[in-house]
Design an enzyme around this catalytic site. Structure first.
Site, PDB file in Angstrom:
ATOM      1  N   GLY A 106      55.854  35.200  46.745  1.00  0.00           N
ATOM      2  CA  GLY A 106      57.277  35.468  46.764  1.00  0.00           C
ATOM      3  C   GLY A 106      57.941  35.356  48.115  1.00  0.00           C
ATOM      4  O   GLY A 106      59.054  35.877  48.304  1.00  0.00           O
ATOM      5  N   HIS A 117      37.947  30.689  45.650  1.00  0.00           N
ATOM      6  CA  HIS A 117      38.902  31.460  44.842  1.00  0.00           C
ATOM      7  C   HIS A 117      38.217  32.742  44.367  1.00  0.00           C
ATOM      8  O   HIS A 117      37.380  32.722  43.462  1.00  0.00           O
ATOM      9  CB  HIS A 117      39.321  30.608  43.650  1.00  0.00           C
ATOM     10  CG  HIS A 117      40.535  31.106  42.922  1.00  0.00           C
ATOM     11  ND1 HIS A 117      41.121  32.332  43.162  1.00  0.00           N
ATOM     12  CD2 HIS A 117      41.286  30.526  41.931  1.00  0.00           C
ATOM     13  CE1 HIS A 117      42.168  32.488  42.362  1.00  0.00           C
ATOM     14  NE2 HIS A 117      42.295  31.413  41.618  1.00  0.00           N
ATOM     15  N   ALA A 162      43.240  24.904  41.671  1.00  0.00           N
ATOM     16  CA  ALA A 162      41.920  25.462  41.405  1.00  0.00           C
ATOM     17  C   ALA A 162      41.036  24.417  40.726  1.00  0.00           C
ATOM     18  O   ALA A 162      41.461  23.755  39.777  1.00  0.00           O
ATOM     19  CB  ALA A 162      42.048  26.703  40.538  1.00  0.00           C
ATOM     20  N   TYR A 178      39.447  36.096  38.193  1.00  0.00           N
ATOM     21  CA  TYR A 178      38.403  35.131  37.830  1.00  0.00           C
ATOM     22  C   TYR A 178      37.022  35.666  38.228  1.00  0.00           C
ATOM     23  O   TYR A 178      36.891  36.837  38.583  1.00  0.00           O
ATOM     24  CB  TYR A 178      38.724  33.774  38.437  1.00  0.00           C
ATOM     25  CG  TYR A 178      39.982  33.168  37.850  1.00  0.00           C
ATOM     26  CD1 TYR A 178      40.064  32.865  36.493  1.00  0.00           C
ATOM     27  CD2 TYR A 178      41.119  32.944  38.628  1.00  0.00           C
ATOM     28  CE1 TYR A 178      41.233  32.349  35.937  1.00  0.00           C
ATOM     29  CE2 TYR A 178      42.283  32.424  38.077  1.00  0.00           C
ATOM     30  CZ  TYR A 178      42.336  32.128  36.735  1.00  0.00           C
ATOM     31  OH  TYR A 178      43.481  31.625  36.177  1.00  0.00           O
ATOM     32  N   ALA A 228      40.190  35.509  43.559  1.00  0.00           N
ATOM     33  CA  ALA A 228      41.404  36.255  43.217  1.00  0.00           C
ATOM     34  C   ALA A 228      41.747  36.102  41.745  1.00  0.00           C
ATOM     35  O   ALA A 228      41.040  35.438  40.977  1.00  0.00           O
ATOM     36  CB  ALA A 228      42.562  35.759  44.089  1.00  0.00           C
TER      37      ALA A 228
END
Length: 366
Positions: free
Chosen positions: A298, A177, A59, A182, A179
């Protein structure tokens, strides 16, 4: 059936495989300027035969106001453009592709990181129950101030400026970004956004900033070089659940779909946590977008193979496995064991736990 290891054209990006290196904050850019050590790190993971088909950079703040963590890089000044050019040249020399993740942290910041020591900005004046890295330690976030509606065009312009800087620095594209709690997500979710103006209230108002940013970025560098990251249910950075996340994120994706973006990346479940953290229909979300669909969170080898073979995803992004395994694609292809991750070196420091993880070939000659 499509293979995880097959090439893909995503927008204007030609990718050697469908395995993506997810954005990973490492806090190794003193003064917010990328450096030669970072170039080595990214280049190690760039060879499409052994590393990522696409790298999404850590980021990267779009402005001084957008910073929330010490030693995180920016992409808004000439020095930062020059620093990132070291990275992109090194990645391209290995045959890799890399996009820059554009970041504004909003209220996930501290006055010590803000220009002039002013309060961070957000959709709200409520402080986040989260922590940021300042002076080598994690400290509580500072209380923010709510942005005025007349300040929003400047925020949008900062995203477009950062996108142009990214192209000047040699990136193949950018990922916005939106997500992990933020700034953009602080506007999206009604658990955070308590505004009563045109950027608050109904879903159509709360997605306004995202839509404006995506139009500005795609307008600056082209939709085919622009991606977007979303995390519909993650609680990261004190992001409480929206009252109707399915409707919110479906409208958000539907509103940006006409821009013909290169890809949308979706964090499924809790970032770096439980995939079944909260119910959400990701297939329904995907139906709102006809570009490349990237999934994250994951994923193990068999899960990733199945996701692509079944058509559930076009791309799979891996985070922490890429930290410890610069040759992750080769390891996945050969079903080889992975290196153990040194958690103590994730944030800040030097080459240790950053550029010294061995490849399979190095293991063989050790």
């Amino acid at each position: 059936m499509t293979s995880l290891f097959e090439p893909l054209r995503a927008g204007d990006l030609d990718l050697a495989t469908r395995i993506v290196m997810a954005p990973l904050t490492r806090n190794r850019a003193p003064g917010c300027v990328p450096n030669a050590l970072m170039a080595t790190y990214y280049a190690q993971r760039a060879d499409p035969a052994t590393g990522a088909g696409l790298i999404v950079s850590e980021a990267t703040q779009i402005s001084p106001q957008g910073q929330g963590y010490a030693d995180a890089p920016g992409i808004h000044s000439a020095a930062q453009v020059a620093g990132w050019r070291l990275v992109t040249d090194a990645v391209h020399a290995r045959g890799g592709r890399i996009v820059c993740q554009l970041w504004h942290v909003g209220r996930i910041s501290h006055v010590d990181l803000q220009p002039g020591g002013v309060a961070p900005v957000s959709s709200t004046a409520r402080v986040a129950a989260s922590k940021v890295l300042v002076g080598g330690r994690f400290v509580a976030c500072s209380p923010p101030r709510a942005l005025r509606a007349d300040e929003m065009p400047a925020i949008v312009a900062d995203y477009a400026h950062a996108a142009r800087c990214a192209m000047d620095a040699g990136f193949d594209g950018v990922e916005v970004h939106a997500a992990n709690g933020y700034l953009i997500e602080q506007f999206l979710r009604d658990s955070i956004n308590d505004r009563s103006d045109e950027y608050g209230g109904a879903i159509g108002n709360r997605v306004r900033l995202l839509v404006e940013v995506m139009h500005a970025v795609a307008g600056a560098i082209g939709g085919g070089r622009t991606g977007l990251r979303l995390s519909p249910v993650t609680p990261s950075n004190d992001a409480g659940q929206d009252s109707d996340p399915q409707a919110l994120y479906e409208q958000a994706v539907a509103r940006i779909a006409p821009l013909q973006l290169a890809f949308v990346e979706v964090v499924e479940g809790q970032t770096a946590g439980a995939r079944d953290f909260a119910p959400f229909d990701y297939a329904a979300l995907r139906s709102k977008f006809n570009g490349a669909w990237m999934v994250n969170n994951g994923y193990q080898r068999q899960m990733a193979l199945y996701a692509v073979a079944s058509g559930a995803a076009d791309l799979v992004s891996f985070g922490r496995p890429f930290i410890g395994n610069p040759d992750l694609v080769r390891r996945l292809r050969e079903n080889a064991p992975l290196n153990a991750l040194d958690e103590s070196t994730l944030y800040g420091g030097g080459a240790g736990g950053y550029t010294d993880y061995p490849t399979l070939d190095q293991h063989a000659t050790a």
